[in-house]
Design an enzyme around this catalytic site. Structure first.
Site, PDB file in Angstrom:
ATOM      1  CB  THR A  63      -0.870   0.043   1.281  1.00  0.00           C
ATOM      2  OG1 THR A  63      -1.186  -1.271   1.696  1.00  0.00           O
ATOM      3  CG2 THR A  63      -2.109   0.878   1.078  1.00  0.00           C
ATOM      4  CG  HIS A 117      -6.142  -1.866   4.181  1.00  0.00           C
ATOM      5  ND1 HIS A 117      -5.228  -1.929   3.159  1.00  0.00           N
ATOM      6  CD2 HIS A 117      -5.477  -1.337   5.246  1.00  0.00           C
ATOM      7  CE1 HIS A 117      -4.063  -1.457   3.586  1.00  0.00           C
ATOM      8  NE2 HIS A 117      -4.188  -1.083   4.841  1.00  0.00           N
ATOM      9  NE  ARG A 162       4.763  -8.735  -0.079  1.00  0.00           N
ATOM     10  CZ  ARG A 162       5.511  -8.263   0.906  1.00  0.00           C
ATOM     11  NH1 ARG A 162       4.937  -7.609   1.915  1.00  0.00           N
ATOM     12  NH2 ARG A 162       6.815  -8.412   0.902  1.00  0.00           N
ATOM     13  CE  LYS A 189      14.514  -9.856   6.407  1.00  0.00           C
ATOM     14  NZ  LYS A 189      14.472 -11.318   6.457  1.00  0.00           N
TER      15      LYS A 189
HETATM   16  P1  A3P Z   1       7.761  -6.443   4.307  1.00  0.00           P
HETATM   17  O1  A3P Z   1       7.175  -6.390   5.670  1.00  0.00           O
HETATM   18  O2  A3P Z   1       7.705  -7.811   3.685  1.00  0.00           O
HETATM   19  O3  A3P Z   1       9.132  -5.865   4.213  1.00  0.00           O
HETATM   20  P2  A3P Z   1       1.908  -1.921   3.337  1.00  0.00           P
HETATM   21  O4  A3P Z   1       2.403  -0.595   2.897  1.00  0.00           O
HETATM   22  O5  A3P Z   1       0.717  -2.422   2.574  1.00  0.00           O
HETATM   23  O6  A3P Z   1       1.738  -1.963   4.813  1.00  0.00           O
HETATM   24  O7  A3P Z   1       3.022  -2.997   2.951  1.00  0.00           O
HETATM   25  C1  A3P Z   1       4.229  -3.029   3.641  1.00  0.00           C
HETATM   26  C2  A3P Z   1       5.181  -3.937   2.878  1.00  0.00           C
HETATM   27  O8  A3P Z   1       5.615  -3.304   1.667  1.00  0.00           O
HETATM   28  C3  A3P Z   1       6.437  -4.201   3.697  1.00  0.00           C
HETATM   29  O9  A3P Z   1       6.845  -5.529   3.344  1.00  0.00           O
HETATM   30  C4  A3P Z   1       7.388  -3.137   3.151  1.00  0.00           C
HETATM   31  O10 A3P Z   1       8.742  -3.391   3.402  1.00  0.00           O
HETATM   32  C5  A3P Z   1       7.048  -3.203   1.665  1.00  0.00           C
HETATM   33  N1  A3P Z   1       7.456  -1.983   0.956  1.00  0.00           N
HETATM   34  C6  A3P Z   1       7.230  -0.704   1.285  1.00  0.00           C
HETATM   35  N2  A3P Z   1       7.787   0.142   0.399  1.00  0.00           N
HETATM   36  C7  A3P Z   1       8.392  -0.632  -0.517  1.00  0.00           C
HETATM   37  C8  A3P Z   1       9.165  -0.331  -1.700  1.00  0.00           C
HETATM   38  N3  A3P Z   1       9.424   0.906  -2.070  1.00  0.00           N
HETATM   39  N4  A3P Z   1       9.637  -1.382  -2.414  1.00  0.00           N
HETATM   40  C9  A3P Z   1       9.384  -2.662  -2.026  1.00  0.00           C
HETATM   41  N5  A3P Z   1       8.665  -2.995  -0.930  1.00  0.00           N
HETATM   42  C10 A3P Z   1       8.176  -1.992  -0.183  1.00  0.00           C
END
Ligand code: A3P
Length: 293
Positions: A47, A97, A116, A243
């Protein structure tokens, strides 16, 4: 019996504790307008990344000033409710969401959905739930505890598969762009270009603009910004940029857990085309699951 996160219930829908009940009700009643742009996801599916890309495209590559939170630029509908949304000037950018059927709909509104794979989503959601103490009271929770809740669909924003299936059915609609986190990760340039085209932005024919969007929405750049501003984050707020890889699930899952999640994936998604979104990952999960069967 393992530990379970705590939630508040809004009309039978689990939400993080502290999300105002009125906002949730009002969110469902929000009447979407032509020009509204929704970034829709199940939690932890990319997101924040998608929000950054959309923001950057809409602002011609100029990043959000570090002092203004993304939650103000592209607010979370279920968290802030309609009244706040109505105050935002058009065009409105919103995050949700909610499953498709609960998301405010207008045929002239646009919806970017990022999916995902459920394995990495479960791991990322586990870290989020453990880290956000005031929302979930799960600081001591182990992955095996969380996994049971995720698999049963007893987590905030409902069952992963309900959300994914509801949006995937609309993947071919003209006002829906359906992408996967994994494809964005493998080829961000194509993903940004597609999002730009979907937003109707000419930016994407402009190489310097495309480079700026890619640079400012890269994992490295977003993660650096997060570190720089971490002192402003409440203590119990986990990093949204963690990560950022595909495949971290193998560091957490037991083969038996992988087998059970595969069984649910198969049961819920067979015949829908969803398994074709992640063929290699699913093949790897099947190999992994066989290890101790
Ligand atoms: P991980 O916890 O597997 O690292 P959301 O924004 O929906 O909460 O999703 C968070 C997930 O997206 C996290 O995954 C985060 O690290 C990853 N994320 C955020 N920014 C990102 C980017 N620029 N490139 C790749 N993954 C990213």
């Amino acid at each position: 019996m393992g530990l379970k996160p705590s939630y508040t219930w809004h009309d039978g829908f689990a939400m993080p504790m502290g999300f105002p009940r009125e906002a949730f009700g009002a969110a469902l009643e929000y009447s979407a307008e032509p020009g509204d742009f929704f970034v829709a996801t199940y939690p932890k599916c990319g997101t924040t990344w998608a929000q950054h890309i959309v923001y950057l495209i809409a602002h011609r590559g100029v990043p959000l000033p570090p002092t203004s939170p993304m939650g103000e630029a592209i607010p979370h509908l279920e968290e802030i409710g309609t009244r706040m949304v109505a105050r935002k000037p058009a065009p409105r950018y919103l995050k949700t969401h909610l499953p498709f059927g609960m998301t405010p709909y207008h045929e002239q509104a646009r919806y970017l959905y990022v999916a995902r794979n459920p394995f990495d989503c479960a791991v990322s959601f586990y870290h989020h739930t453990r880290g956000f103490v005031k929302h979930y009271d799960f600081a001591e929770g182990r992955f095996e505890d969380y996994f049971e809740c995720f698999l049963a669909g007893e987590v905030d924003f409902g069952d992963y598969f309900d959300n994914l299936l509801s949006w995937h059915e609309h993947a071919g609609d003209g006002n829906v762009l359906f992408l996967t986190y994994e494809s964005m990760s493998a080829d961000p340039r194509t993903a940004v270009t597609r999002i730009g085209q979907f937003m109707g932005a000419d930016c994407i024919s402009d190489e310097s603009l495309l480079s700026a969007v890619l640079q400012h929405s890269s994992f490295e750049s977003m993660s650096k910004d997060q570190q720089r501003w971490s002192s402003r984050r409440p203590d119990d707020m986990p990093a949204f940029i963690r990560k950022g890889i595909v495949g971290d699930w193998e560091n957490y899952f037991l083969p038996s857990q992988a087998a059970r999640l595969l069984e649910k994936l198969d049961r819920r998604c067979r015949g829908t085309g969803i398994e074709a979104l992640w063929p290699d990952l699913i093949a790897e999960a099947r190999r992994f699951a066989r290890n101790t069967q």
